[in-house]
Write an enzyme that holds these catalytic residues in place. Sequence first.
Site, PDB file in Angstrom:
ATOM      1  N   LYS A   1     -14.949 -38.841   3.111  1.00  0.00           N
ATOM      2  CA  LYS A   1     -14.618 -38.822   4.544  1.00  0.00           C
ATOM      3  C   LYS A   1     -15.743 -39.390   5.395  1.00  0.00           C
ATOM      4  O   LYS A   1     -15.522 -39.776   6.534  1.00  0.00           O
ATOM      5  CB  LYS A   1     -14.259 -37.404   4.986  1.00  0.00           C
TER       6      LYS A   1
ATOM      7  N   LYS B   1     -26.777 -34.699  -0.102  1.00  0.00           N
ATOM      8  CA  LYS B   1     -26.459 -34.024   1.166  1.00  0.00           C
ATOM      9  C   LYS B   1     -27.709 -33.771   1.976  1.00  0.00           C
ATOM     10  O   LYS B   1     -27.664 -33.802   3.212  1.00  0.00           O
ATOM     11  CB  LYS B   1     -25.701 -32.716   0.917  1.00  0.00           C
TER      12      LYS B   1
ATOM     13  N   LYS C   1     -18.339 -43.780  -3.734  1.00  0.00           N
ATOM     14  CA  LYS C   1     -17.207 -42.867  -3.905  1.00  0.00           C
ATOM     15  C   LYS C   1     -16.394 -42.791  -2.607  1.00  0.00           C
ATOM     16  O   LYS C   1     -16.979 -42.810  -1.522  1.00  0.00           O
ATOM     17  CB  LYS C   1     -17.818 -41.500  -4.232  1.00  0.00           C
TER      18      LYS C   1
HETATM   19  P1  TYM Z   1     -14.974 -31.163  -2.562  1.00  0.00           P
HETATM   20  O1  TYM Z   1     -14.344 -30.347  -1.495  1.00  0.00           O
HETATM   21  O2  TYM Z   1     -16.066 -32.092  -2.194  1.00  0.00           O
HETATM   22  O3  TYM Z   1     -13.878 -32.014  -3.305  1.00  0.00           O
HETATM   23  C1  TYM Z   1     -12.680 -31.424  -3.788  1.00  0.00           C
HETATM   24  C2  TYM Z   1     -12.291 -32.058  -5.097  1.00  0.00           C
HETATM   25  O4  TYM Z   1     -12.042 -33.463  -4.935  1.00  0.00           O
HETATM   26  C3  TYM Z   1     -12.803 -34.193  -5.891  1.00  0.00           C
HETATM   27  N1  TYM Z   1     -13.163 -35.499  -5.299  1.00  0.00           N
HETATM   28  C4  TYM Z   1     -12.844 -36.684  -5.833  1.00  0.00           C
HETATM   29  N2  TYM Z   1     -12.174 -37.012  -6.954  1.00  0.00           N
HETATM   30  C5  TYM Z   1     -11.986 -38.331  -7.203  1.00  0.00           C
HETATM   31  N3  TYM Z   1     -12.461 -39.323  -6.402  1.00  0.00           N
HETATM   32  C6  TYM Z   1     -13.145 -39.032  -5.271  1.00  0.00           C
HETATM   33  N4  TYM Z   1     -13.575 -40.007  -4.493  1.00  0.00           N
HETATM   34  C7  TYM Z   1     -13.360 -37.658  -4.943  1.00  0.00           C
HETATM   35  N5  TYM Z   1     -13.980 -37.028  -3.902  1.00  0.00           N
HETATM   36  C8  TYM Z   1     -13.851 -35.704  -4.141  1.00  0.00           C
HETATM   37  C9  TYM Z   1     -14.005 -33.317  -6.193  1.00  0.00           C
HETATM   38  O5  TYM Z   1     -14.572 -33.616  -7.444  1.00  0.00           O
HETATM   39  C10 TYM Z   1     -13.394 -31.946  -6.165  1.00  0.00           C
HETATM   40  O6  TYM Z   1     -12.788 -31.622  -7.402  1.00  0.00           O
HETATM   41  N6  TYM Z   1     -17.995 -27.877  -4.757  1.00  0.00           N
HETATM   42  C11 TYM Z   1     -16.617 -28.287  -4.632  1.00  0.00           C
HETATM   43  C12 TYM Z   1     -15.698 -27.174  -4.142  1.00  0.00           C
HETATM   44  C13 TYM Z   1     -15.802 -25.943  -4.955  1.00  0.00           C
HETATM   45  C14 TYM Z   1     -15.260 -25.740  -6.255  1.00  0.00           C
HETATM   46  C15 TYM Z   1     -15.611 -24.404  -6.618  1.00  0.00           C
HETATM   47  C16 TYM Z   1     -14.514 -26.522  -7.115  1.00  0.00           C
HETATM   48  C17 TYM Z   1     -16.440 -24.803  -4.583  1.00  0.00           C
HETATM   49  N7  TYM Z   1     -16.330 -23.878  -5.593  1.00  0.00           N
HETATM   50  C18 TYM Z   1     -15.233 -23.858  -7.857  1.00  0.00           C
HETATM   51  C19 TYM Z   1     -14.139 -25.976  -8.352  1.00  0.00           C
HETATM   52  C20 TYM Z   1     -14.500 -24.682  -8.715  1.00  0.00           C
HETATM   53  C21 TYM Z   1     -16.553 -29.426  -3.631  1.00  0.00           C
HETATM   54  O7  TYM Z   1     -17.384 -29.566  -2.774  1.00  0.00           O
HETATM   55  O8  TYM Z   1     -15.449 -30.217  -3.746  1.00  0.00           O
END
Ligand code: TYM
Length: 326
Positions: free
Chosen positions: A193, A108, A190
């Site tokens: 968006k 990032k 991956k």
């Molecule tokens: P975020 O918002 O980037 O993504 C949400 C969830 O989607 C999963 N993900 C994917 N899984 C499979 N293939 C992909 N291409 C893909 N892209 C995204 C992510 O692994 C995630 O599970 N830091 C976290 C949000 C968060 C969180 C937490 C999660 C904040 N606090 C506490 C769990 C527990 C995040 O940015 O996810």
Amino acid sequence: MLSGIQPSGQLHLGNYLGPLCHWPEMIDMFDCYFFLADLHTITVRQEPAELRKRTLTLLAQYIACGLDPEKCVLFIQSHVPAHSQLGWVLDCYTMFGELSRMTQFKDKSAKNSDNINAGLFTYPALMAADILLYQADLVPVGDDQRQHVEICRDIAGRFNGIYGNVFKIPEPYIAKIGARIMSLGAPSCKMSKSQPEGCVFLMEKPEDVMRKFKRAVTDSDTERCVRYAPAEKPGVSNLMQIYAAATGRSFEAIETEFAGKGYGDFKKVVGEAVVELLRPIREETERLLADKAYLESVYRSGAERAAYVANRTLGKVYKKVGLLPR
Ligand code: TYM
């Protein structure tokens, strides 16, 4: 059990097939908390009105995907101040070196080189607070969040080592199929968006979804058959993952189904399966978004229920570290 998604963009197929589609089946087995990680979202500059709109849309999508607010706690992170409060405490128990090693921080900060802010750096400590406040046993996430759950375990272990058993040490729960959905346009990256052409959004129109699947990059091998081999055939294997996750079919069954057929037929069938998977979610989200009063009632009562549990843990932590009660 606890998990969350950032309302930083439109929800996509990776978010759905990786973690989100598994959440509804867990609500009968666990005490579940699902939240919208809006505080995490502002580590990257956002347009305020857009962020508010996306937060409400994501809440509607949670419910449309099967998260019944009567059976689990749905809330917005910024509505429960204990997240920021414990986040600060945990900042003081998280090391500069370990934060510097986080892959997501490196990615990032490379993408946002004009805004490498302190929040982006300490993000994992806030995420640890999200998890530890609810004493979660399990954190269902996609593969890219594994490292953040690992650092959460380290922080919790360090804190417990000093003050006794304050936090439960959580386990990541990462599904075997769908944990890393790759971009349709560039199967070595991956799905995200930031590459909209290779990314299928949950609210997208069926014709747009079909177009993206028809254009999906397959592999230039001579074999030209549908076979699961991620190293040799990343494009086809990614489509197989998507098809397997969307239909519950095994890789062997998919190979048999497409034996003797070309990649063109395969891409069309996968696209159609995804369109049918997303159709009810899209329609239900649109219906829910028309009922703002209902969505407000869900997040208000969710925040109350979440705050009750979160404040109990926060109170314990403040006491342990020696903060004088008011
Ligand atoms: P975020 O918002 O980037 O993504 C949400 C969830 O989607 C999963 N993900 C994917 N899984 C499979 N293939 C992909 N291409 C893909 N892209 C995204 C992510 O692994 C995630 O599970 N830091 C976290 C949000 C968060 C969180 C937490 C999660 C904040 N606090 C506490 C769990 C527990 C995040 O940015 O996810």
